[in-house]
Structures are given as C-alpha cells and as structure tokens.
Design a protein around this motif. Structure first.
Motif, PDB file in Angstrom:
ATOM      1  N   GLU A  99      25.139  45.001  32.024  1.00 36.39           N
ATOM      2  CA  GLU A  99      24.804  46.208  31.272  1.00 36.39           C
ATOM      3  C   GLU A  99      25.693  46.408  30.049  1.00 36.39           C
ATOM      4  O   GLU A  99      25.444  47.292  29.243  1.00 36.39           O
ATOM      5  N   SER A 100      26.747  45.593  29.940  1.00 33.77           N
ATOM      6  CA  SER A 100      27.753  45.806  28.897  1.00 33.77           C
ATOM      7  C   SER A 100      27.936  44.587  28.010  1.00 33.77           C
ATOM      8  O   SER A 100      27.737  43.452  28.441  1.00 33.77           O
ATOM      9  N   ASN A 101      28.373  44.873  26.786  1.00 37.09           N
ATOM     10  CA  ASN A 101      28.809  43.813  25.885  1.00 37.09           C
ATOM     11  C   ASN A 101      30.309  43.572  26.032  1.00 37.09           C
ATOM     12  O   ASN A 101      30.788  42.477  25.770  1.00 37.09           O
ATOM     13  N   ASP A 102      31.033  44.630  26.422  1.00 34.48           N
ATOM     14  CA  ASP A 102      32.480  44.525  26.507  1.00 34.48           C
ATOM     15  C   ASP A 102      33.023  45.674  27.346  1.00 34.48           C
ATOM     16  O   ASP A 102      32.327  46.683  27.574  1.00 34.48           O
ATOM     17  N   LEU A 103      34.238  45.521  27.807  1.00 33.94           N
ATOM     18  CA  LEU A 103      35.006  46.558  28.503  1.00 33.94           C
ATOM     19  C   LEU A 103      36.392  46.556  27.897  1.00 33.94           C
ATOM     20  O   LEU A 103      36.918  45.488  27.569  1.00 33.94           O
ATOM     21  N   ALA A 104      37.011  47.738  27.782  1.00 35.35           N
ATOM     22  CA  ALA A 104      38.366  47.764  27.237  1.00 35.35           C
ATOM     23  C   ALA A 104      39.064  49.070  27.600  1.00 35.35           C
ATOM     24  O   ALA A 104      38.426  50.120  27.711  1.00 35.35           O
ATOM     25  N   TRP A 105      40.382  48.950  27.781  1.00 35.12           N
ATOM     26  CA  TRP A 105      41.229  50.133  27.902  1.00 35.12           C
ATOM     27  C   TRP A 105      41.544  50.581  26.478  1.00 35.12           C
ATOM     28  O   TRP A 105      42.108  49.812  25.692  1.00 35.12           O
ATOM     29  N   ILE A 106      41.160  51.786  26.157  1.00 36.60           N
ATOM     30  CA  ILE A 106      41.309  52.325  24.809  1.00 36.60           C
ATOM     31  C   ILE A 106      42.315  53.466  24.856  1.00 36.60           C
ATOM     32  O   ILE A 106      42.233  54.340  25.728  1.00 36.60           O
ATOM     33  N   GLY A 107      43.233  53.476  23.905  1.00 33.28           N
ATOM     34  CA  GLY A 107      44.149  54.613  23.802  1.00 33.28           C
ATOM     35  C   GLY A 107      43.335  55.889  23.613  1.00 33.28           C
ATOM     36  O   GLY A 107      42.423  55.926  22.776  1.00 33.28           O
ATOM     37  N   ILE A 108      43.641  56.899  24.379  1.00 33.85           N
ATOM     38  CA  ILE A 108      42.844  58.136  24.312  1.00 33.85           C
ATOM     39  C   ILE A 108      42.826  58.694  22.892  1.00 33.85           C
ATOM     40  O   ILE A 108      41.803  59.193  22.433  1.00 33.85           O
ATOM     41  N   ALA A 109      43.918  58.561  22.161  1.00 34.85           N
ATOM     42  CA  ALA A 109      43.980  59.039  20.778  1.00 34.85           C
ATOM     43  C   ALA A 109      43.056  58.248  19.848  1.00 34.85           C
ATOM     44  O   ALA A 109      42.725  58.714  18.764  1.00 34.85           O
ATOM     45  N   LYS A 110      42.602  57.070  20.286  1.00 36.45           N
ATOM     46  CA  LYS A 110      41.751  56.201  19.456  1.00 36.45           C
ATOM     47  C   LYS A 110      40.278  56.226  19.858  1.00 36.45           C
ATOM     48  O   LYS A 110      39.459  55.555  19.243  1.00 36.45           O
ATOM     49  N   VAL A 111      39.943  56.985  20.888  1.00 37.45           N
ATOM     50  CA  VAL A 111      38.563  57.004  21.401  1.00 37.45           C
ATOM     51  C   VAL A 111      37.564  57.351  20.300  1.00 37.45           C
ATOM     52  O   VAL A 111      36.515  56.719  20.174  1.00 37.45           O
ATOM     53  N   SER A 112      37.872  58.336  19.479  1.00 39.19           N
ATOM     54  CA  SER A 112      36.922  58.781  18.452  1.00 39.19           C
ATOM     55  C   SER A 112      36.650  57.714  17.402  1.00 39.19           C
ATOM     56  O   SER A 112      35.644  57.774  16.708  1.00 39.19           O
ATOM     57  N   GLU A 113      37.514  56.700  17.291  1.00 38.91           N
ATOM     58  CA  GLU A 113      37.272  55.611  16.351  1.00 38.91           C
ATOM     59  C   GLU A 113      36.136  54.704  16.839  1.00 38.91           C
ATOM     60  O   GLU A 113      35.479  54.038  16.045  1.00 38.91           O
ATOM     61  N   LEU A 114      35.901  54.691  18.168  1.00 39.40           N
ATOM     62  CA  LEU A 114      34.836  53.860  18.741  1.00 39.40           C
ATOM     63  C   LEU A 114      33.549  54.642  18.990  1.00 39.40           C
ATOM     64  O   LEU A 114      32.462  54.078  18.951  1.00 39.40           O
ATOM     65  N   ASN A 115      33.693  55.923  19.299  1.00 37.59           N
ATOM     66  CA  ASN A 115      32.526  56.782  19.518  1.00 37.59           C
ATOM     67  C   ASN A 115      32.954  58.201  19.184  1.00 37.59           C
ATOM     68  O   ASN A 115      33.710  58.812  19.928  1.00 37.59           O
ATOM     69  N   ASP A 116      32.458  58.705  18.066  1.00 34.71           N
ATOM     70  CA  ASP A 116      32.887  60.037  17.619  1.00 34.71           C
ATOM     71  C   ASP A 116      31.921  61.145  18.053  1.00 34.71           C
ATOM     72  O   ASP A 116      31.992  62.256  17.536  1.00 34.71           O
ATOM     73  N   SER A 117      31.060  60.867  19.023  1.00 31.70           N
ATOM     74  CA  SER A 117      30.147  61.901  19.509  1.00 31.70           C
ATOM     75  C   SER A 117      30.938  62.994  20.224  1.00 31.70           C
ATOM     76  O   SER A 117      31.964  62.715  20.865  1.00 31.70           O
TER      77      SER A 117
END
Length: 176
Positions: free
Chosen positions: A148-166
């Motif tokens: 179901e996925s192209n990728d999985l990653a641990w993302i810094g919470i402060a950087k989440v909006s850079e990947l999905n700004d919804s």
C-alpha cells in the motif's frame, strides 16, 4: 455494543481547535445515524482507524507514503465491520509498517478528522470519519514497506508539514 464504545469515546473527546470540535460533532451524528458506519460498503462514508506513532523521545512520527494517494500520511485504514476502532488502528499500523512491537499510549482518541476520498476506479467519492489513536514504537526497529506504500520513514515532528501540509496532518503534529 456495536457503536456505543465509539460514541462514548467521541463524547469524551475535546477538540484541539474549532475545526476538530466540529468534526467530532459531525462524526457523532454520522455514527448515531448510520448503523453500518464501520462497513466500507456504506457508500456515503465510513469510520476508519489510524495510528499516530511516535518514538520514545516524542520527536519523530512514523509516516507512510501512500501509494494510491501519493502523499505522506499516518498508517490507518478501513474498519471492515470491526467496531473496535483502536484495534483497527493497531492492526493497520502493524500491517503497514511491519513493526510488531507497537505500544498503545492511550485508549482515548488522539484526533478526529473527516476527509473526502476522491472517486477512484468506479468507487464514488465518499467520506472517511477517521478516528486516530496515539501509539509508540522504537524507531530503531526495521520497517517493512507494504504494497500500500511507496515508502515509510520516521519524520521529525517539526518537519511533518514539509511532507504534508494538510490541516488534518499538521494538527496532529501541533498536538506535541
């Protein structure tokens, strides 16, 4: 017991902001009105369960790059008739990340969101009434990317909006 457990949780939930409060109220109405709210066959929409998985430091969140929607999201999915939405969120988290050792941090709802799923392959556009729970996992455990996925990653919470700004995603990040 079919809908009572979820309704009890929703009625205890306090919205983080006015938008989430409105979605909580709308979700309560939806669940009260639709006996089949946990079944994806309910064409107007259905309840889904999601997992906001943080690491022990609470600085990172585990996100999946969803293959069909081509965006980064928290793991989650359809209830398929299961009214235990916390169980659904846990099952989806394990299936979508390959991490078997995920801990429930609270059996209270972490976040509520309603979002429109666009029409795709003959399935009409419909709403997901997404119930999100808070989990924890060790970010050193190897991840397994599902089909179901192209990728999985641990993302810094402060950087989440850079990947999905919804608003749906950034609201959960702001809760930390």
């Amino acid at each position: 017991m079919h809908r009572i457990q979820l309704l009890d949780l929703l009625k205890k939930q306090k919205g983080f902001d006015e938008n989430e409060t409105k979605m909580i109220d709308e979700t309560i109405e939806f669940v009260q009105t639709n006996e089949d709210c946990f079944k994806r066959e309910l064409s107007i929409g259905h309840v889904t369960g999601s997992a906001w998985i943080v690491d022990k430091s609470r600085q990172f969140v585990l996100l999946t790059h969803h293959r069909k929607l081509n965006k980064w999201f928290q793991p989650g999915g359809h209830c398929d008739g299961d009214s235990d939405v916390l169980n659904v969120a846990m099952k989806e988290a394990i299936e979508e990340t390959g991490v078997a050792d995920i801990q429930v941090l609270s059996d209270e709802i972490f976040d509520v969101d309603i979002h429109l799923i666009p029409e795709r392959k003959g399935i009409a556009a419909h709403f997901h009434y997404d119930i999100r729970f808070l989990f924890e996992a060790d970010k050193n455990i190897p991840l397994v990317i599902s089909e179901e996925s192209n990728d999985l990653a641990w993302i810094g919470i402060a950087k989440v909006s850079e990947l999905n700004d919804s608003e749906s995603i950034t609201r959960m990040a702001r809760k930390f």
